[in-house]
Enzyme design. Structure first.
Site, PDB file in Angstrom:
ATOM      1  N   GLU A  56       0.704  -1.233   0.055  1.00 47.15           N
ATOM      2  CA  GLU A  56      -0.048   0.090  -0.007  1.00 47.15           C
ATOM      3  C   GLU A  56       0.842   1.101  -0.064  1.00 47.15           C
ATOM      4  OE1 GLU A  56      -3.417  -1.122   2.902  1.00 47.15           O
ATOM      5  OE2 GLU A  56      -4.048   0.620   1.858  1.00 47.15           O
ATOM      6  N   THR A  61      -0.037   2.520  -8.084  1.00 47.63           N
ATOM      7  CA  THR A  61      -0.788   3.717  -8.464  1.00 47.63           C
ATOM      8  C   THR A  61       0.079   4.476  -9.434  1.00 47.63           C
ATOM      9  OG1 THR A  61      -1.760   3.651  -6.350  1.00 47.63           O
ATOM     10  CG2 THR A  61      -2.037   5.968  -7.743  1.00 47.63           C
ATOM     11  N   ARG A 197      -8.232  -0.409  -5.415  1.00 41.15           N
ATOM     12  CA  ARG A 197      -7.026  -0.840  -4.684  1.00 41.15           C
ATOM     13  C   ARG A 197      -7.217  -2.413  -4.813  1.00 41.15           C
ATOM     14  NH1 ARG A 197      -3.006  -1.641  -2.515  1.00 41.15           N
ATOM     15  NH2 ARG A 197      -2.784  -3.448  -1.057  1.00 41.15           N
ATOM     16  N   ASP A 225       6.269  -3.655 -11.757  1.00 42.83           N
ATOM     17  CA  ASP A 225       5.421  -3.512 -10.509  1.00 42.83           C
ATOM     18  C   ASP A 225       5.317  -4.750  -9.740  1.00 42.83           C
ATOM     19  OD1 ASP A 225       2.106  -2.451  -9.515  1.00 42.83           O
ATOM     20  OD2 ASP A 225       3.883  -2.344  -8.406  1.00 42.83           O
ATOM     21  N   GLN A 229       3.395  -6.853  -0.106  1.00 41.37           N
ATOM     22  CA  GLN A 229       3.319  -7.296   1.348  1.00 41.37           C
ATOM     23  C   GLN A 229       4.250  -8.553   1.325  1.00 41.37           C
ATOM     24  OE1 GLN A 229       0.028  -6.682  -0.087  1.00 41.37           O
ATOM     25  NE2 GLN A 229      -0.391  -5.343   1.670  1.00 41.37           N
TER      26      GLN A 229
END
Lengths: 390, 439
Positions: A56, A61, A197, A225, A229
């Protein structure tokens, strides 16, 4: 004599194979080999960029922004493909808030989080939906119910303690746009897509060329990308060879939040450790590092209410000013901490690699475009420097 | 017509008639002293404003070697500035300074011909200079206006031109400052300034007078960050401009050194200092590092980026000016524990510093001794051994015997004593040849 016979046999055999069909096959092989050679040559000129960072932090993005800026963007089909994701986000959000309110009501025994029976009825239903593996389409009725729940005082109180729960950053945006999202012929806007998301898993890549004013000198970049996590990070190492630049995303607004994977771990502390680990990787000795201090828009608003020292790394922070000046002061403090960390983690023989810090808000397209223009300039200068031309 | 050949040496203008007429100095042409309407230009004023110009030797006073404002001729035919020759007389000399002849006549005659020639010449040059400078001012104003309107490549081009003009013409600098150029240029420095634009803006600002407002405008974290980034990425000229600009910003008592000095800046300066190909850059970098080290709070950062071993390593290759700066920095760093430790831990410190004693200058020796003293305090035995090995004892004797100041002698004596206390007699004696003398 036998050998001669065998040899001749061999040549006899191959001679026999020079029929028209075989000629074509040889031509094809030659063509393939030529293509492989060309591509290998071209590969050498493609610069590999890696988006790294904790979960996150804004990597995906940025990835979407680059797609919007330098590729053909999202066509209608691609936009529509995000509808399920966006609706899923809505259900996830309201479930987290409702479950969170119940939890807080139990823990704190205060009336702030008390829910009326009507609200509870809606809440249980929505929570049930949110816990399923596939979600129903967001209808106007459902949107109405969600909005009722969202506007409830107890839920708002819960939202204000969002940092203790795993409330995603897109909450406010989607809750404020509920009606629009539930419309029958809803087509997501670019902004909707940017806010949507999904936890990235595996690796995604795009190839692009930031066309500048001088259209000829466009570099070719391949951007990767990854998932941020913990369980995704073991896949990172496969990408570490031959990287031109690492774009490390750190969400500075997360200083009061905990990890999705581990609710006892402060997010920024995790980022700190991760950044250190990445910096020390031997394959990155000559790699340029662009640190994106992301989510500045959220940071701006948060830092005046929630002091930085809630995060252990920033425990020596002293507010000096107020208002906008203080925001700047806080940001400079955080920036300096990252800078210190960088130099502590960089061995003397790596000190010549490029290291730059950028303040970003990944959702703002203009800002990302300007930022990337600077990144591109730096990388081009670096190339010239390494070629001895500067 | 016989003209005096000037003994002004080679390279001077020989004032023959032809040249004089060609240049329009004799009559015709421009301003001739005393006549005509308009302003009467004062010769003295013009001389001052044209001070860097190469004046023809015939207009120069042989006594003061300055252009004459009131030329007078002696009976020998030699011409001098009135005040100078009168002074010469008042000192009791009645000779002609250049010909050494004794004067048979003590009158001084005003040389109006030479005066008029001189006046014409200076006027001509003055008017031309004024015109050039007006051109320059006009050009600068034009560029500033353009800059306010354009972006992209046009902006880059204008900035480059402005930089050129400012570097070549002093008057341009004033024009920029007087027309709000400084705050406009500072405004161009921000979070999204490209390297190309930023380096030229800095290249211009570095040549201008920055008042307190301008400085406080520039000492903002975002702008300083940009300057440091550009320093790290730029050519040697750009690096030096950035270094100089930061030095300018750090002047003044109220300077916010903590804002200016970041780890990135220190690392960048160290890189500049290590670049042997550009000694100018080395000096500039060391000067700024020295200034930064004057702030106690920043010394720790300097040590933390590994400056100490890197500076020690480059000491043998530096010229005198750089060496003194480097030693100064190391000395300052040696005054606090972390710095002292770093100096001690670097194996080359002692031998390198010992070698520098009495070799370059008094200052360098003084600084070197100070550094050695600080390190010795940490581990006298160990350091003494190393130092004596490197020939410290002999050097100290040299210092003591030299005509240096008493403080230095005392320091050296103390250090020598420390060495002798911590070394076995035999080693010590073998290392310094005068054994009995010191005891």
């Amino acid at each position: 004599m036998l050998c001669a016979v065998i040899e001749n046999m061999g040549s006899l055999c191959s001679k026999q194979r020079h029929s028209p069909a075989d000629f074509e096959e040889n031509a094809q092989t030659a063509e393939i080999e030529r293509r492989i050679e060309l591509e290998t040559k071209a590969e050498k000129h493609i610069q590999k960029l890696l988006l790294l960072g904790a979960g996150e932090s804004g990597k995906s993005t940025i990835f979407k922004q680059i797609k919007l800026l330098f590729q053909t963007g999202f066509n209608e089909a691609e936009l529509k493909s995000y509808i399920t994701v966006i609706h899923a986000n809505v259900y996830q959000i309201i479930k987290i808030l409702y479950d969170g309110a119940k939890e807080l009501a139990q823990e704190e025994d205060s009336s702030k989080y008390a829910l009326s029976d009507e609200i509870k009825e809606i809440g249980e239903k929505l929570s049930g939906i949110g816990g399923r593996l596939d979600y129903p389409r967001l209808t106007n009725e459902l949107a109405q119910e969600i909005e009722t729940l969202w506007k409830d005082e107890a839920i708002q109180e819960t939202y204000s303690r969002g940092n203790e729960l795993q409330v995603p950053d897109c909450t406010l945006y989607f809750m404020e746009n509920l009606q629009r999202l539930a419309v029958a012929d809803y087509i997501p806007t670019k902004e909707d897509v940017l806010y949507a998301r999904i936890r990235t898993t595996g690796v995604v890549e795009i190839q692009f060329s930031p066309v500048g004013e001088n259209k000829k000198s466009g570099e070719v970049y391949r951007l990767f990308d990854v998932g941020g996590q913990r369980n995704e990070r073991r896949k990172w190492i496969h990408l570490f060879e031959g990287v031109t630049a690492v774009i490390f995303c750190a969400a500075v607004s997360e200083y009061d939040q905990t990890l999705f994977e581990d609710e006892n771990r402060n997010r920024l502390m995790e980022t700190r450790e991760l950044f250190e680990w990445v910096l020390k990787q031997p394959c990155f000795e000559k790699t340029s590092f662009m640190l994106f201090l992301n989510k500045f828009d959220i940071f701006e608003k948060k830092v005046l209410d929630v002091p930085l020292n809630v995060c252990d790394w920033f425990k020596d922070y002293q507010p000096v000013y107020s208002g906008k000046q203080e925001v700047e002061h806080a940001y400079e403090f955080v920036k300096k901490k990252f800078e210190e960390l960088y130099f502590q983690s960089t061995a003397p023989h790596c000190v010549d690699r490029v290291f730059k810090i950028y303040r970003t808000t990944a959702l703002d397209q203009k800002l990302v475009k300007k930022t990337f223009k600077l990144v591109d300039e730096t990388l081009r200068r670096r190339n010239l420097f390494e070629a001895g031309l500067l | 017509m016989r003209m005096h050949q000037m003994d002004g040496g080679g390279g001077g203008q020989v004032m023959d008639l032809e040249t004089a007429v060609k240049d329009g100095i004799l009559g015709g042409g421009l301003v001739v002293g005393g006549c005509g309407g308009g302003e009467k230009l004062d010769l003295g004023k013009m001389i001052v404003e044209l001070d860097s110009i190469e004046t023809p030797p015939v207009f120069i006073c042989p006594i003061s070697l300055e252009p004459m404002q009131d030329p007078v001729t002696l009976c020998t035919g030699q011409t001098y500035e009135r005040s100078n020759i009168l002074k010469w007389f008042s000192l009791g000399h009645f000779t002609c300074p250049t010909t050494m002849q004794e004067l048979w006549d003590d009158s001084v005659t005003p040389n109006s011909t030479l005066y008029q020639l001189s006046y014409s010449w200076f006027s001509q040059k003055y008017v031309a200079m004024k015109k050039r400078s007006e051109d320059v001012q006009g050009r600068v104003l034009e560029i500033l206006e353009t800059l306010k309107k354009v972006k992209g490549q046009a902006r880059v081009n204008s900035l480059r031109e402005l930089k050129q003009v400012v570097i070549t013409h002093d008057s341009a600098k004033k024009t920029v400052v007087e027309n709000g150029g400084v705050s406009f240029l500072s405004g161009l420095l921000g979070n999204f300034t490209t390297h190309v634009v930023g380096s030229d803006v800095i290249g211009i600002l570095v040549n201008l007078e920055l008042n307190l407002d301008a400085v406080s405008n520039l000492i903002q974290p975002a702008k300083i960050s940009l300057i440091v980034d550009i320093l790290n990425e730029g050519s040697i000229d750009t690096k030096m401009n950035c270094t100089k600009l930061i030095e300018m910003l750090m002047e003044g008592k109220d300077s916010k050194a903590e804002v200016v000095s970041s780890l990135s800046l220190l690392v960048g300066l160290l890189r500049l200092v290590k670049d042997k190909r550009h000694p100018n850059g080395v000096v500039a970098g060391l000067r700024l590092l020295k200034r930064i080290c004057l702030y106690e709070g920043l010394r720790s950062s300097v040590v933390s980026i590994g400056a100490v071993p890197q500076l020690v390593e480059m000491l043998p290759n530096l010229n005198a000016e750089s060496l003194e700066l480097a030693l100064y920095i190391l000395e300052v760093l040696s005054t606090f524990p972390k710095g002292r430790l770093a100096l001690k831990e670097c194996p080359n410190t002692i031998p390198t510093v010992v070698r520098l004693l009495m070799k370059i200058s008094k200052n360098c020796t003084h600084l070197a001794l100070s550094i050695l003293w600080s390190i010795f305090e940490l581990a006298p035995e160990e350091c003494a051994a190393l130092a004596v090995d490197a020939g410290l004892a002999a050097k100290l004797l040299l210092v003591i015997q030299s005509g240096c100041n008493p403080l230095l002698k005392q320091r050296s004596a103390e250090l020598l004593k420390l060495c002798s206390l911590n070394c076995t007699d035999t080693i010590f004696n073998s290392k310094c040849k005068l054994t009995i003398a010191i005891r």
